[in-house]
Design a protein around this motif. Structure first.
Motif, PDB file in Angstrom:
ATOM      1  N   SER A   1       4.128  93.143 109.314  1.00  0.00           N
ATOM      2  CA  SER A   1       2.717  93.136 108.913  1.00  0.00           C
ATOM      3  C   SER A   1       2.029  94.391 109.441  1.00  0.00           C
ATOM      4  N   SER A   2       2.346  94.775 110.681  1.00  0.00           N
ATOM      5  CA  SER A   2       1.769  95.985 111.271  1.00  0.00           C
ATOM      6  C   SER A   2       2.253  97.240 110.550  1.00  0.00           C
ATOM      7  N   ALA A   3       3.462  97.196 110.030  1.00  0.00           N
ATOM      8  CA  ALA A   3       3.982  98.348 109.278  1.00  0.00           C
ATOM      9  C   ALA A   3       3.195  98.575 108.000  1.00  0.00           C
ATOM     10  N   SER A   4       2.554  97.530 107.486  1.00  0.00           N
ATOM     11  CA  SER A   4       1.867  97.641 106.193  1.00  0.00           C
ATOM     12  C   SER A   4       0.806  98.738 106.199  1.00  0.00           C
ATOM     13  N   TYR A   5       0.144  98.941 107.350  1.00  0.00           N
ATOM     14  CA  TYR A   5      -0.933  99.929 107.402  1.00  0.00           C
ATOM     15  C   TYR A   5      -0.379 101.353 107.277  1.00  0.00           C
ATOM     16  N   PHE A   6       0.847 101.538 107.736  1.00  0.00           N
ATOM     17  CA  PHE A   6       1.472 102.859 107.625  1.00  0.00           C
ATOM     18  C   PHE A   6       2.016 103.078 106.217  1.00  0.00           C
ATOM     19  N   TYR A   7       2.447 102.000 105.576  1.00  0.00           N
ATOM     20  CA  TYR A   7       2.777 102.108 104.154  1.00  0.00           C
ATOM     21  C   TYR A   7       1.548 102.557 103.374  1.00  0.00           C
TER      22      TYR A   7
END
Length: 409
Positions: free
Chosen positions: A218-224
């Motif tokens: 979920s935290s990776a989503s912001y970098f996507y």
């Protein structure tokens, strides 16, 4: 703390280490309390996991879990079978507005003694721990997966295990499978056939297990989102991730491919790279991945493309009503957006506002982080920016590492 966020040049290509998954960590913390032979590595640094650890280690008669939804659900089940212990489980004002009757009813049918101390169906709740003798329960399948997981996590400690029948259409299946996989890792036998999940009682000879928590998808989503909105060629490395992840939000790699982001798995990390890509309106069914809906909606808006997102019924009872919050905040930027109880429709088009827009965050960490990548396109003010500590305390530091200018107001 309010902050102003903007990007003076371009996004720096860099490497970011993301804290362990909150979802995995909180499940494992509860299992560790039930089966002390478990060692956990890469524990989430989130507020939710800190609250969970404190509640499990403490002996207070009143346990305040603040905004932590997983802690409220998981601890309700945990304290229900702590024989002789009496606890009042409470939380923030918003937590007192988030329903818990589905879980309480299921636990009561197993023999639990739970009372509402303020409003029927909502926290705070008074739990008197006792031996739970029943082993069969039914629950609606389209409720939050956290209710289901709460029962599954404690099921091995029930005298005869648990047979859980899910009624209706299943949602959030990846989160249920995550729970069952972790139970298997600690030696608890389970089956999931059709709409029936069976958990065998623990044999009390669990082998010591060391489990490393995967970083939070979920935290990776912001970098996507950042890579999708950045220049072609921008690359960010994120660790630590598995190609065969237990987390439903790992679907990000497929979803963001449609927005020009390539995902490459390499040495327990993922490399996100912006490719030249023809963009068009997108449609996603997010029944299994509702936590990334806000990020996707904001990304599509920043790219100037329309999107239609469905399967979002659980967003109504999160830290805020996330659908209404998205509609309100995106509209400030000029978005044409409509929502129903389980869907969101966004029209194509994006004209950067003449002056920075202030985004309200509603005590919701995901509102703050989902809107942050828009600073690539236009300066953004994030109100109550410290709310990110719920799941990702170092988020603003990592944004600075990528070249974003973060100014406290």
């Amino acid at each position: 703390m309010d902050i102003k966020l903007n990007l003076n040049t371009s996004v720096h290509s860099t490497a970011i280490k993301i804290t362990g998954s909150k979802s995995e960590t909180n499940r494992l913390l509860l299992l560790q309390a039930l089966y002390p032979g478990i060692t956990i590595n890469n524990i989430s640094e989130s507020d939710d996991s800190t609250v969970m650890q404190q509640a499990l280690a403490g002996s207070e008669a009143i346990v305040d879990i603040h905004h932590a939804g997983t802690a409220m659900r998981f601890l309700t089940a945990y304290f229900a079978l702590q024989e002789g212990k009496e606890v009042v489980l409470t939380g923030s004002q918003r937590m007192k507005e988030r329903p818990i009757a589905v879980l309480v009813d299921a636990l009561r049918s197993l023999g639990a003694q739970i009372e509402y101390t303020e409003n029927e169906g909502y926290p705070p709740i008074k739990i008197t721990g006792k031996k739970l003798t029943q082993s069969k329960v039914a629950m609606k399948a389209n409720v939050s997966s956290q209710y289901i997981t709460a029962l599954l996590l404690v099921a091995g400690r029930l005298e005869n295990g648990l047979e859980l029948t899910l009624e209706g259409e299943l949602t959030s299946i990846p989160y249920i499978n995550m729970t069952l996989s972790l139970l298997k890792e600690v030696g608890i036998a389970t089956t999931f056939k059709g709409n029936v999940i069976t958990v065998k009682p623990a044999t009390n000879n669990q082998q010591p297990a060391t489990i490393t928590v995967e970083s939070d998808w979920s935290s990776a989503s912001y970098f996507y989102s950042i890579v999708a909105l950045a220049d072609v060629g921008t690359a960010i490395v994120l660790s630590s991730y598995k190609q065969n992840s237990l987390q439903g939000d790992s679907a990000l790699s497929e979803i963001y491919a449609e927005m020009g982001v390539e995902t490459t798995f390499k040495n327990n990390s993922i490399v996100l790279k912006k490719l030249n890509h023809q963009l068009s309106a997108l449609s996603f069914e997010l029944n299994n991945t509702p936590d990334i809906a806000q990020t996707i909606a904001v990304t599509c808006f920043g790219l100037g493309i329309g999107c239609y997102l469905t399967g979002l019924h659980t967003l109504k009872i999160k830290e805020t009503d996330r659908l209404e919050a998205l509609k309100t905040e995106l509209s400030k930027f000029g978005a044409k957006i409509s929502v129903t109880d389980d869907s969101l429709a966004l029209e194509a088009g994006f004209n950067p506002p003449a002056s920075p827009v202030a985004v309200a965050t509603y005590n919701d960490h995901r509102m703050a982080m989902a809107f942050a990548p828009l600073a690539i396109k236009t300066p953004v003010i994030i109100n109550d920016a410290g709310v990110v500590s719920k799941s990702y305390p170092t988020f603003w530091h990592d944004m600075q590492a990528l070249g974003f200018v973060v100014n406290e107001l």
